[in-house]
Write a protein that holds these residues in place. Sequence first.
Motif, PDB file in Angstrom:
ATOM      1  N   LEU A 162      52.463  50.505  35.417  1.00  0.00           N
ATOM      2  CA  LEU A 162      52.197  49.991  36.772  1.00  0.00           C
ATOM      3  C   LEU A 162      51.508  51.013  37.668  1.00  0.00           C
ATOM      4  O   LEU A 162      50.905  50.650  38.676  1.00  0.00           O
ATOM      5  N   LYS A 163      51.577  52.291  37.294  1.00  0.00           N
ATOM      6  CA  LYS A 163      50.923  53.319  38.128  1.00  0.00           C
ATOM      7  C   LYS A 163      49.401  53.211  38.069  1.00  0.00           C
ATOM      8  O   LYS A 163      48.689  53.847  38.851  1.00  0.00           O
ATOM      9  N   LEU A 164      48.885  52.402  37.145  1.00  0.00           N
ATOM     10  CA  LEU A 164      47.440  52.198  37.025  1.00  0.00           C
ATOM     11  C   LEU A 164      47.012  50.811  37.529  1.00  0.00           C
ATOM     12  O   LEU A 164      45.897  50.372  37.284  1.00  0.00           O
ATOM     13  N   TRP A 165      47.918  50.167  38.259  1.00  0.00           N
ATOM     14  CA  TRP A 165      47.667  48.830  38.818  1.00  0.00           C
ATOM     15  C   TRP A 165      46.389  48.790  39.644  1.00  0.00           C
ATOM     16  O   TRP A 165      45.611  47.840  39.581  1.00  0.00           O
ATOM     17  N   GLY A 166      46.142  49.841  40.436  1.00  0.00           N
ATOM     18  CA  GLY A 166      44.980  49.859  41.324  1.00  0.00           C
ATOM     19  C   GLY A 166      43.653  49.716  40.599  1.00  0.00           C
ATOM     20  O   GLY A 166      42.691  49.158  41.138  1.00  0.00           O
ATOM     21  N   ASN A 167      43.581  50.189  39.343  1.00  0.00           N
ATOM     22  CA  ASN A 167      42.349  50.063  38.559  1.00  0.00           C
ATOM     23  C   ASN A 167      42.000  48.597  38.327  1.00  0.00           C
ATOM     24  O   ASN A 167      40.852  48.183  38.465  1.00  0.00           O
ATOM     25  N   GLU A 168      43.014  47.810  37.965  1.00  0.00           N
ATOM     26  CA  GLU A 168      42.809  46.367  37.759  1.00  0.00           C
ATOM     27  C   GLU A 168      42.392  45.697  39.063  1.00  0.00           C
ATOM     28  O   GLU A 168      41.533  44.815  39.077  1.00  0.00           O
ATOM     29  N   GLN A 169      43.012  46.145  40.175  1.00  0.00           N
ATOM     30  CA  GLN A 169      42.728  45.517  41.477  1.00  0.00           C
ATOM     31  C   GLN A 169      41.321  45.799  41.983  1.00  0.00           C
ATOM     32  O   GLN A 169      40.813  45.088  42.829  1.00  0.00           O
ATOM     33  N   MET A 170      40.697  46.863  41.468  1.00  0.00           N
ATOM     34  CA  MET A 170      39.317  47.174  41.871  1.00  0.00           C
ATOM     35  C   MET A 170      38.301  46.755  40.815  1.00  0.00           C
ATOM     36  O   MET A 170      37.347  46.050  41.103  1.00  0.00           O
ATOM     37  N   TYR A 171      38.540  47.196  39.574  1.00  0.00           N
ATOM     38  CA  TYR A 171      37.520  47.054  38.526  1.00  0.00           C
ATOM     39  C   TYR A 171      37.803  45.937  37.531  1.00  0.00           C
ATOM     40  O   TYR A 171      37.002  45.692  36.636  1.00  0.00           O
ATOM     41  N   GLY A 172      38.944  45.240  37.675  1.00  0.00           N
ATOM     42  CA  GLY A 172      39.259  44.129  36.789  1.00  0.00           C
ATOM     43  C   GLY A 172      38.459  42.885  37.158  1.00  0.00           C
ATOM     44  O   GLY A 172      37.775  42.839  38.191  1.00  0.00           O
ATOM     45  N   PRO A 173      38.543  41.836  36.313  1.00  0.00           N
ATOM     46  CA  PRO A 173      37.748  40.616  36.515  1.00  0.00           C
ATOM     47  C   PRO A 173      37.956  39.967  37.886  1.00  0.00           C
ATOM     48  O   PRO A 173      37.029  39.375  38.435  1.00  0.00           O
ATOM     49  N   ALA A 174      39.162  40.058  38.449  1.00  0.00           N
ATOM     50  CA  ALA A 174      39.424  39.469  39.768  1.00  0.00           C
ATOM     51  C   ALA A 174      39.617  40.555  40.823  1.00  0.00           C
ATOM     52  O   ALA A 174      40.205  40.317  41.879  1.00  0.00           O
ATOM     53  N   GLY A 175      39.109  41.754  40.542  1.00  0.00           N
ATOM     54  CA  GLY A 175      39.285  42.877  41.464  1.00  0.00           C
ATOM     55  C   GLY A 175      38.396  42.775  42.690  1.00  0.00           C
ATOM     56  O   GLY A 175      37.564  41.874  42.822  1.00  0.00           O
ATOM     57  N   SER A 176      38.576  43.727  43.585  1.00  0.00           N
ATOM     58  CA  SER A 176      37.844  43.711  44.863  1.00  0.00           C
ATOM     59  C   SER A 176      36.337  43.789  44.673  1.00  0.00           C
ATOM     60  O   SER A 176      35.569  43.243  45.468  1.00  0.00           O
ATOM     61  N   LEU A 177      35.890  44.457  43.598  1.00  0.00           N
ATOM     62  CA  LEU A 177      34.444  44.538  43.365  1.00  0.00           C
ATOM     63  C   LEU A 177      33.865  43.203  42.911  1.00  0.00           C
ATOM     64  O   LEU A 177      32.675  42.950  43.079  1.00  0.00           O
ATOM     65  N   SER A 178      34.722  42.320  42.358  1.00  0.00           N
ATOM     66  CA  SER A 178      34.237  40.972  42.028  1.00  0.00           C
ATOM     67  C   SER A 178      33.908  40.209  43.310  1.00  0.00           C
ATOM     68  O   SER A 178      32.992  39.381  43.337  1.00  0.00           O
ATOM     69  N   VAL A 179      34.638  40.509  44.391  1.00  0.00           N
ATOM     70  CA  VAL A 179      34.362  39.880  45.690  1.00  0.00           C
ATOM     71  C   VAL A 179      33.010  40.359  46.225  1.00  0.00           C
ATOM     72  O   VAL A 179      32.171  39.554  46.656  1.00  0.00           O
ATOM     73  N   ILE A 180      32.784  41.673  46.150  1.00  0.00           N
ATOM     74  CA  ILE A 180      31.509  42.223  46.627  1.00  0.00           C
ATOM     75  C   ILE A 180      30.352  41.731  45.747  1.00  0.00           C
ATOM     76  O   ILE A 180      29.260  41.446  46.249  1.00  0.00           O
ATOM     77  N   ASP A 181      30.619  41.575  44.463  1.00  0.00           N
ATOM     78  CA  ASP A 181      29.607  41.018  43.556  1.00  0.00           C
ATOM     79  C   ASP A 181      29.224  39.601  43.996  1.00  0.00           C
ATOM     80  O   ASP A 181      28.046  39.234  43.988  1.00  0.00           O
ATOM     81  N   SER A 182      30.218  38.827  44.405  1.00  0.00           N
ATOM     82  CA  SER A 182      29.913  37.456  44.847  1.00  0.00           C
ATOM     83  C   SER A 182      29.125  37.464  46.158  1.00  0.00           C
ATOM     84  O   SER A 182      28.214  36.652  46.342  1.00  0.00           O
ATOM     85  N   TYR A 183      29.427  38.405  47.072  1.00  0.00           N
ATOM     86  CA  TYR A 183      28.616  38.534  48.291  1.00  0.00           C
ATOM     87  C   TYR A 183      27.157  38.786  47.919  1.00  0.00           C
ATOM     88  O   TYR A 183      26.239  38.200  48.484  1.00  0.00           O
ATOM     89  N   SER A 184      26.975  39.707  46.969  1.00  0.00           N
ATOM     90  CA  SER A 184      25.630  40.113  46.571  1.00  0.00           C
ATOM     91  C   SER A 184      24.872  38.946  45.927  1.00  0.00           C
ATOM     92  O   SER A 184      23.725  38.655  46.271  1.00  0.00           O
TER      93      SER A 184
END
Length: 552
Positions: A459-481
Motif C-alpha cells: 500500500l505504500k506504493l498506492w500513489g503510483n497507481e493513482q498517478m500513472y495507472g489506467p485511471a490515475g490523475s494523468l489519465s484525466v489530463i490525457d482526456s483534457y488534451s
Amino acid sequence: MHGKKGIALLLSSFLVISLAACSSGNNGGTTPEESAAGSNAPKDTASLTPLGKYDPPIEVTAVRGITEGTKYSEGESIDNNVWSKAYESELGVKVKYLWTTPTAQYDQKLNIAIASDDLPDITPVSASQLKRLVEDGALEDLTSLYEQYGSELTKGIMSQDGGNAIKSATFDGKLYGLPNMTSGLGQTHVLWVRTDWLQKLGLPEPKTMDDVTRTAEAFVKQDPDGNHKADTYGLGINKDIFGFYAGMQGFFNGFHAYPNTWVKDASGKLGYGSVQPETKAALLKLQELYKQGLLDKEFGTKDATKVSEAANGGKLGLFYGFFWNAGWLQDGKNTDPTMEWKPISIVSSDDQPAKAQVPFAINTYYVVKKGAKNPEAAVKVLNFDFEKLWGETAQPDIYSVNNNTAIFEYALLYGEAPRKNLDAYLNVVKALEANDPSGLNTEEKGYYDNILAFRAGDLKLWGNEQMYGPAGSLSVIDSYSKNVQLVDDAYYGAPTQGMTDNNATLQKLQLEVFTRIIMGGSIDEFDQFVAQWNDLGGNTITGEVNDWLASQ
C-alpha cells in the motif's frame, strides 16, 4: 513537491521524456564549422558537436541559488558532486561558482550583481531580469549557437509547448536565454474525491457543479467517517484561494473563468481572467458553499499543508489540485488503508464542458554574459543535462533521484519536457496492458514495477497507481488534451513595466477582496474590485499586453 514525501513523489515530477520524443537520437546533427560559430568558437573539432568534449578543458563561471534543504552525500557539495565531476570528465567543462546563496536571497543578490555589471558566464535569471539585461546589451545572442549546438533531444524538449518558451526568450528575433522548461500541462487541475465516502453514503461520482455541491453537503452532514461527530469538511480550500493543492482554479474553470491568466475575448483582445464576469459567478457560488458550512470556516488561516493534514486525517472529502497530489495523500493511505481517493475531470456549472487552465510555466532562463569566452558551453551543458536525465542514455538513479536525494538539483542547467509525465503515463499503461515492460526506460520501468507491487499488496506504493495507472490523475489530463479541454495563458512575454510596478499590489487586492466575498461580503465588491484593479495599474497592463499581442 520536492523533499519529504518519498521517492515516488519526487520522481513523479521529473519523469523521463517519452521514448518517441527521444528516439530520433540526440548526438546527431551536422557538425558546425568553426567560422559559423563566430570568433569564440572552440578550436578542437570534437567540441563542435552537441555533446563533444573540450580538450583541453575550459572553465565556465556561474552563480546560483541553493534550494533550502538540499542534501548531499558525504564529502559532496555544490562544487563537488556527480554532476560537476561529469561535466569535467565527459564534457571538459569545469564549473566555477563565483557565489551561491539560499534561493530566497538569490534575486536580491543577483540584482546587485546586475547593477554592478558583475555577471559570470552563465546565470539563471527571471523573465524581468532577462528583459533588463537584453535592454542593457549585457547578453550574448544565442540564436546561431542554439541552432548549431542544440541536440535533437534539447530542441525537441524546448519546442514541446508549441514554441512559446523559446519565443518568450526572443527579442527582436534574437534568442537571449535558454528557458528552464517545465510543464504548464502538469499544473492543470483535477478534482480529487474520497470515493470510499461516496460508496458509504451511496453517492455517484460528481459529474456537474451541482453534484459537487451535493457531495460536499453529504460529506459535511452525513457523517462519512462514522464517528458521530460533525467534524468533516466538504470541499478543501487554502488561504491563498489558488495553488497546487486545494486551490480553486479547477472550481473557477467550471464557471469558464480563468483567474490569474490572460484570455482572449470575442474581439480577439486579451483580458485578465480575474476581472471577467465569469469569475464573479464562481465567487458567488463559493460564498454560497461557505454560508452552508461546506468549506472550512477558518480557511483564511490554512495553507496547502494544513489542508493536506485535514485530508490525511480523514476530515476532508473533496479538493481540486495537481496530478501529483496523490503523493501528498500517501500518508493518509498509510494511516488508514481503507481510505480511497479518485482523481476525476473538473466539472462544469452548465451544459458547456469545463476547460482546465494551463499557466505559462517558464519562470527561469539561463543567460550567457556578452563576451564570454565559450558562449556555446551553456547549450552543450544543457544538452548533457537533458541526455543524462531524459535521453536514451539517461541514468536517473545516478543523476536524478537516489535514496530520497534530489540529485537533479545539482545540475547547472535544468529542464523537463512539458508532456513528459503524460507520455510516461501512456507508456506505462501500454506496458501494463501488454504485461510487457521491455519498451520502458529506467524511470518508466520504476513506475511500472511500483504499480505491480501496489497491486500485489504494498500500500505504500498506492500513489503510483493513482498517478500513472489506467485511471490515475494523468489519465484525466490525457482526456483534457485529447478532447481539447485546455485554455492556455495567452500571454507569455516578459513582465511589462506595468506588471513590475503594480502586480504585487493587484495580487494583494485580489486576495483580500476574493476572501471577503467568499466569507460573506457583498458580491457588489467584485465590481468595485474590477474598477480598482483597472485604476491601480490594470488598465495600463492590459494595454501593454495587447501591444505585445499586436507585435507577435
